[in-house]
Design a protein around this motif. Sequence first.
Motif, PDB file in Angstrom:
ATOM      1  N   ARG A  15      24.510 -16.346  47.472  1.00  0.00           N
ATOM      2  CA  ARG A  15      24.074 -14.990  47.164  1.00  0.00           C
ATOM      3  C   ARG A  15      22.615 -15.034  46.717  1.00  0.00           C
ATOM      4  NH1 ARG A  15      26.638 -13.193  41.245  1.00  0.00           N
ATOM      5  NH2 ARG A  15      25.397 -14.633  39.968  1.00  0.00           N
ATOM      6  N   LEU A  16      21.977 -13.861  46.700  1.00  0.00           N
ATOM      7  CA  LEU A  16      20.646 -13.703  46.129  1.00  0.00           C
ATOM      8  C   LEU A  16      20.802 -12.852  44.881  1.00  0.00           C
ATOM      9  CD1 LEU A  16      18.557 -13.061  49.365  1.00  0.00           C
ATOM     10  CD2 LEU A  16      18.837 -15.203  48.104  1.00  0.00           C
ATOM     11  N   ALA A  17      20.439 -13.400  43.740  1.00  0.00           N
ATOM     12  CA  ALA A  17      20.712 -12.745  42.461  1.00  0.00           C
ATOM     13  C   ALA A  17      19.426 -12.429  41.717  1.00  0.00           C
ATOM     14  CB  ALA A  17      21.589 -13.647  41.591  1.00  0.00           C
ATOM     15  N   GLY A  21      18.513  -5.329  44.607  1.00  0.00           N
ATOM     16  CA  GLY A  21      19.329  -5.207  45.802  1.00  0.00           C
ATOM     17  C   GLY A  21      19.896  -6.556  46.200  1.00  0.00           C
ATOM     18  N   LEU A  22      20.662  -6.559  47.281  1.00  0.00           N
ATOM     19  CA  LEU A  22      21.367  -7.762  47.706  1.00  0.00           C
ATOM     20  C   LEU A  22      20.523  -8.679  48.569  1.00  0.00           C
ATOM     21  CD1 LEU A  22      24.794  -6.124  48.678  1.00  0.00           C
ATOM     22  CD2 LEU A  22      24.191  -7.262  46.529  1.00  0.00           C
ATOM     23  N   VAL A  67       8.196 -18.361  40.194  1.00  0.00           N
ATOM     24  CA  VAL A  67       8.373 -17.369  39.133  1.00  0.00           C
ATOM     25  C   VAL A  67       9.813 -16.890  39.187  1.00  0.00           C
ATOM     26  CG1 VAL A  67       7.686 -15.113  38.252  1.00  0.00           C
ATOM     27  CG2 VAL A  67       5.978 -16.638  39.272  1.00  0.00           C
ATOM     28  N   PRO A  68      10.606 -17.103  38.134  1.00  0.00           N
ATOM     29  CA  PRO A  68      12.034 -16.787  38.220  1.00  0.00           C
ATOM     30  C   PRO A  68      12.315 -15.297  38.167  1.00  0.00           C
ATOM     31  CG  PRO A  68      11.497 -17.512  36.020  1.00  0.00           C
ATOM     32  CD  PRO A  68      10.234 -17.675  36.832  1.00  0.00           C
ATOM     33  N   PHE A  69      13.376 -14.855  38.875  1.00  0.00           N
ATOM     34  CA  PHE A  69      13.836 -13.482  38.748  1.00  0.00           C
ATOM     35  C   PHE A  69      14.471 -13.265  37.382  1.00  0.00           C
ATOM     36  CE2 PHE A  69      13.287 -11.146  42.610  1.00  0.00           C
ATOM     37  CZ  PHE A  69      13.068 -12.112  43.568  1.00  0.00           C
ATOM     38  N   ARG A  70      15.119 -14.277  36.870  1.00  0.00           N
ATOM     39  CA  ARG A  70      15.632 -14.242  35.504  1.00  0.00           C
ATOM     40  C   ARG A  70      15.740 -15.674  35.021  1.00  0.00           C
ATOM     41  NH1 ARG A  70      21.067 -15.552  35.400  1.00  0.00           N
ATOM     42  NH2 ARG A  70      22.223 -15.336  37.344  1.00  0.00           N
TER      43      ARG A  70
END
Length: 220
Positions: A15-17, A21-22, A67-70
């Motif tokens: 998955r992309l988290a 969006g997905l 750079v992290p998304f979270r």
Amino acid sequence: NIHWFCCCFLLGFARLAGGDGLCSGRVEVHSGEAWTPVSDGNFTLPTAQVICAELGCGKAVSVLGHVPFRESDGQVWAEEFRCEGEEPELWSCPRVPCPGGTCHHSGAAQVVCSAYSEVLLMTNGSSQCEGQVEMNISGRWRALCASHWSLANANVVCRQLGCGVAISTPSGPHFVEEGDQISTVRFHCSGPESFLWSCPVTVLGGPDCSHGNTASVICS
């Protein structure tokens, strides 16, 4: 084991988290108990192509920087994927263990798929090269948040749309459309990128993106 196989079959292996969006975000795979990020070390565009196709998100547009998304909890998938780009799903790709069984990395791999790629300017202005910045995210057009919107970001948008360079990024509701859906994505462009989706991305909190707080640009 059977439990792990059933979990992956029901939930999917990849998955992309953390994106909006997905079809954009940090690459994670399911271990049977939890979702675990995949290291950005040796992560390739063909591997991203497989993930985007598996998720029904079109083609891979880019593999972003670290750079992290979270924030990660420190756990990282202990294998590197060696996809050729034509596999039907990430599970089918060859894999090799990380050296020493540990994937040392500067961040998680992040992917932007083509379902997250179109940009336009919704304008009440005098030309097609000024207006509110909107992006097609998984089939829905959303305005971008003005918090931390920069002239470097605006320059990339103008270049992408064939509108020269950015003159200004007006603040306030200059071009706001009533009822706009506002994305919480934050872009970190340095300026020379050809496309907005080539820039590193993080996600802002909702309070920073109230109605009227939308990114806009006036190009040359």
